[in-house]
Design a protein around this motif. Structure first.
Motif, PDB file in Angstrom:
ATOM      1  N   HIS A  36     -28.585  12.725 -25.495  1.00  0.00           N
ATOM      2  CA  HIS A  36     -28.374  12.615 -26.931  1.00  0.00           C
ATOM      3  C   HIS A  36     -29.631  13.050 -27.693  1.00  0.00           C
ATOM      4  O   HIS A  36     -29.544  13.773 -28.700  1.00  0.00           O
TER       5      HIS A  36
ATOM      6  N   LEU B 274     -20.184  17.981 -21.575  1.00  0.00           N
ATOM      7  CA  LEU B 274     -21.231  18.886 -22.045  1.00  0.00           C
ATOM      8  C   LEU B 274     -20.873  20.334 -21.753  1.00  0.00           C
ATOM      9  O   LEU B 274     -20.336  20.648 -20.692  1.00  0.00           O
TER      10      LEU B 274
ATOM     11  N   THR C  19     -22.250  19.306 -31.614  1.00  0.00           N
ATOM     12  CA  THR C  19     -21.843  17.986 -31.120  1.00  0.00           C
ATOM     13  C   THR C  19     -20.551  17.500 -31.776  1.00  0.00           C
ATOM     14  O   THR C  19     -20.313  17.726 -32.964  1.00  0.00           O
TER      15      THR C  19
ATOM     16  N   ILE D 231     -30.168  17.006 -27.197  1.00  0.00           N
ATOM     17  CA  ILE D 231     -29.244  17.881 -27.931  1.00  0.00           C
ATOM     18  C   ILE D 231     -29.481  17.820 -29.438  1.00  0.00           C
ATOM     19  O   ILE D 231     -29.336  18.828 -30.138  1.00  0.00           O
ATOM     20  N   CYS D 232     -29.865  16.664 -29.945  1.00  0.00           N
ATOM     21  CA  CYS D 232     -30.038  16.525 -31.384  1.00  0.00           C
ATOM     22  C   CYS D 232     -31.420  16.968 -31.865  1.00  0.00           C
ATOM     23  O   CYS D 232     -31.651  17.047 -33.079  1.00  0.00           O
TER      24      CYS D 232
ATOM     25  N   HIS E 198     -23.047   9.629 -30.252  1.00  0.00           N
ATOM     26  CA  HIS E 198     -24.481   9.509 -30.510  1.00  0.00           C
ATOM     27  C   HIS E 198     -24.746   9.011 -31.928  1.00  0.00           C
ATOM     28  O   HIS E 198     -23.903   9.136 -32.815  1.00  0.00           O
TER      29      HIS E 198
ATOM     30  N   ASN F 178     -19.918  20.104 -27.582  1.00  0.00           N
ATOM     31  CA  ASN F 178     -20.373  19.045 -26.684  1.00  0.00           C
ATOM     32  C   ASN F 178     -19.847  17.708 -27.188  1.00  0.00           C
ATOM     33  O   ASN F 178     -20.161  17.291 -28.305  1.00  0.00           O
TER      34      ASN F 178
ATOM     35  N   ASN G 165     -18.788  13.765 -32.072  1.00  0.00           N
ATOM     36  CA  ASN G 165     -19.255  12.395 -31.876  1.00  0.00           C
ATOM     37  C   ASN G 165     -18.174  11.512 -31.238  1.00  0.00           C
ATOM     38  O   ASN G 165     -17.619  10.608 -31.869  1.00  0.00           O
TER      39      ASN G 165
ATOM     40  N   ARG H 242     -27.814  21.322 -31.931  1.00  0.00           N
ATOM     41  CA  ARG H 242     -27.546  20.125 -32.736  1.00  0.00           C
ATOM     42  C   ARG H 242     -26.262  20.244 -33.561  1.00  0.00           C
ATOM     43  O   ARG H 242     -25.676  19.230 -33.927  1.00  0.00           O
TER      44      ARG H 242
ATOM     45  N   GLN I  37     -22.684  14.986 -37.013  1.00  0.00           N
ATOM     46  CA  GLN I  37     -23.419  15.725 -36.000  1.00  0.00           C
ATOM     47  C   GLN I  37     -24.907  15.388 -36.080  1.00  0.00           C
ATOM     48  O   GLN I  37     -25.592  15.735 -37.035  1.00  0.00           O
ATOM     49  N   CYS I  38     -25.375  14.675 -35.070  1.00  0.00           N
ATOM     50  CA  CYS I  38     -26.798  14.312 -34.954  1.00  0.00           C
ATOM     51  C   CYS I  38     -27.292  13.599 -36.205  1.00  0.00           C
ATOM     52  O   CYS I  38     -28.397  13.871 -36.720  1.00  0.00           O
TER      53      CYS I  38
END
Length: 417
Positions: A288, A253, A301, A291-292, A200, A196, A303, A298, A415-416
């Motif tokens: 955001h 997405l 992702t 998903i996180c 974020h 994705n 970024n 999570r 990622q997140c």
């Protein structure tokens, strides 16, 4: 004579009584044994049987095994954007993809009807059936949650009517591609379909006090007339059940994540949606945050929002309108999309000519129609060549961007985070 009768009664009476008593005993024993057996069987079944709930039957979908992906696009606009939507749609068109076009209720009935007739009567669209206009239009308020609900609405339509596709991309009439769809499909053929692309961060900074704590009301939720959001005097605390994230409103997405947002089998997407119903610029936070905070997604992702955007600085809230002065920076960014363009901006003609190879009012050439056999009808040629691609220089640029993102040392830490 009476004596004889009495003797005869005694002869059959006692055996009768004995038979009744013995039968009753057998019935009692039989019922007891059956009841005990049934009880043991029931206890065994209850012990071994796992209860079934709707949630247990819902899970993350498997990604497609097709070597060439399919992309589902939402292209949305408002009053006066009809012609821009047509141009962007043709620049993005590929028969393998799916498209939803939305012109919100602020546009006049004539403008919406004109766009609907264009979608209905364009020969390619009507033949292949992969372009649809959102007939029941929404009133979309800039910075309000109705932008999120409109995105979810279009995604639901594409899931229901669009068949199999792998990624969902939301764009506006002021977006424009910098690569061809053959470039896009070729490049994304080599990466996992569960990724994705969503810019974020959990460092929301000043947004906590100016967006998370204030409460706003979006008139688009209840009115047929567009107006700006208005503020409620009370403040609220930051959620503790989940962590807030923020980022770009433009994203790519995966289908499994889009299904999760719409099905919401663990209820997180609905809870977060209710919170963001009163959040300023909710499109920059809803997906955001979901998903996180979802265990399944999570770690999927990347970024980046796949856009070139020239922001005001600070605080990166209002993108500049792009002109010919920004052309080289767009190309050098390796991004597949750019925004924000004014209507009929001349730099779009330069992009058509030098990057897309598109003629005025035409489609972007690709393998699907660049080599038409004169003995073959045009639509049949398109259907036959739907999986054949002809990547160009744009594919090399996009490949550099994607490879750089996925091979970066900080890829997983971004990622997140």
């Amino acid at each position: 004579m009476e004596t004889n009768k009495s003797q005869k009664k005694r002869k059959w009476f006692m055996p009768l009584v004995f038979s009744v008593l013995f039968s009753s005993f057998l019935i009692f024993v039989s019922i007891s044994v059956s009841s005990n057996s049934f009880s043991q069987l029931y206890r065994a079944r209850v012990k071994n049987e796992v209860p079934h709930f709707v949630e247990s039957k819902l899970k993350v979908s498997d990604t497609s095994s097709d070597s060439v992906p399919r992309i589902a696009y939402l292209i949305s606009g408002s009053m006066g954007d009809g012609e821009s939507l047509k141009r962007t749609l043709k620049a993005l068109y590929h028969p393998r993809n799916q498209y939803a076009v939305h012109l919100d209720l602020e546009a006049s009935a004539d403008e919406r009807l004109d766009l609907a007739n264009f979608v209905r009567n364009e020969p390619l669209f009507s033949k292949l059936g992969n372009v649809r206009m959102v007939a029941k239009a929404n009133l979309v308020t800039y910075r309000g949650p109705t932008m999120v609900t409109n995105t979810l609405h279009a995604a639901a339509i594409l899931l229901k009517e669009g068949g199999d596709w792998d990624w969902f991309i939301n764009l506006s009439a002021s977006d424009y591609p910098l690569v061809t769809q053959d470039d896009m499909l070729h490049t994304f053929s080599s990466i996992p379909k569960n990724l994705n692309f969503i810019e974020h961060t959990s460092d929301i900074g000043w947004k906590e006090h100016q967006r998370a704590r204030p409460v706003i009301i979006d008139p688009g939720l209840y009115s047929v007339h567009k107006s700006d959001v208005f503020w409620v005097s009370e403040k609220r605390s930051v959620p503790t059940q989940y962590k807030l994230f923020t980022g770009s409103a433009w994203m790519m997405l995966s289908r499994p994540f889009v299904e999760y947002c719409l099905w919401g089998w663990d209820n997180l997407p609905r809870i977060v949606l209710m919170y963001y119903a009163n959040f300023l610029s909710s499109p920059e936070g809803y997906f955001h945050t979901v998903i996180c905070n979802a265990e399944e997604f999570r770690n999927t992702t990347v970024n980046h929002d796949l856009h070139f955007i020239s922001w005001d600085n600070p605080p990166k809230q209002h993108p500049h309108f792009l002109t010919a002065d920004d052309y080289q920076r767009m190309v050098d960014s390796n991004a597949p999309f750019a925004r924000k363009f004014g209507r009929n901006e001349t730099v779009l003609d330069k992009i058509d000519t030098e990057l897309l190879g598109r003629n005025a009012d035409g489609y972007v050439p690709g393998k699907w129609f660049s080599e038409v056999n004169p003995n073959m009808t045009f639509p049949n040629h398109i259907i036959k060549n739907i999986t054949q691609l002809k990547p160009g220089p744009g594919a090399e640029r996009l490949k550099r961007l994607i490879n750089g993102l996925l091979s970066a040392e900080d890829f997983q830490t971004n990622q997140c985070s």
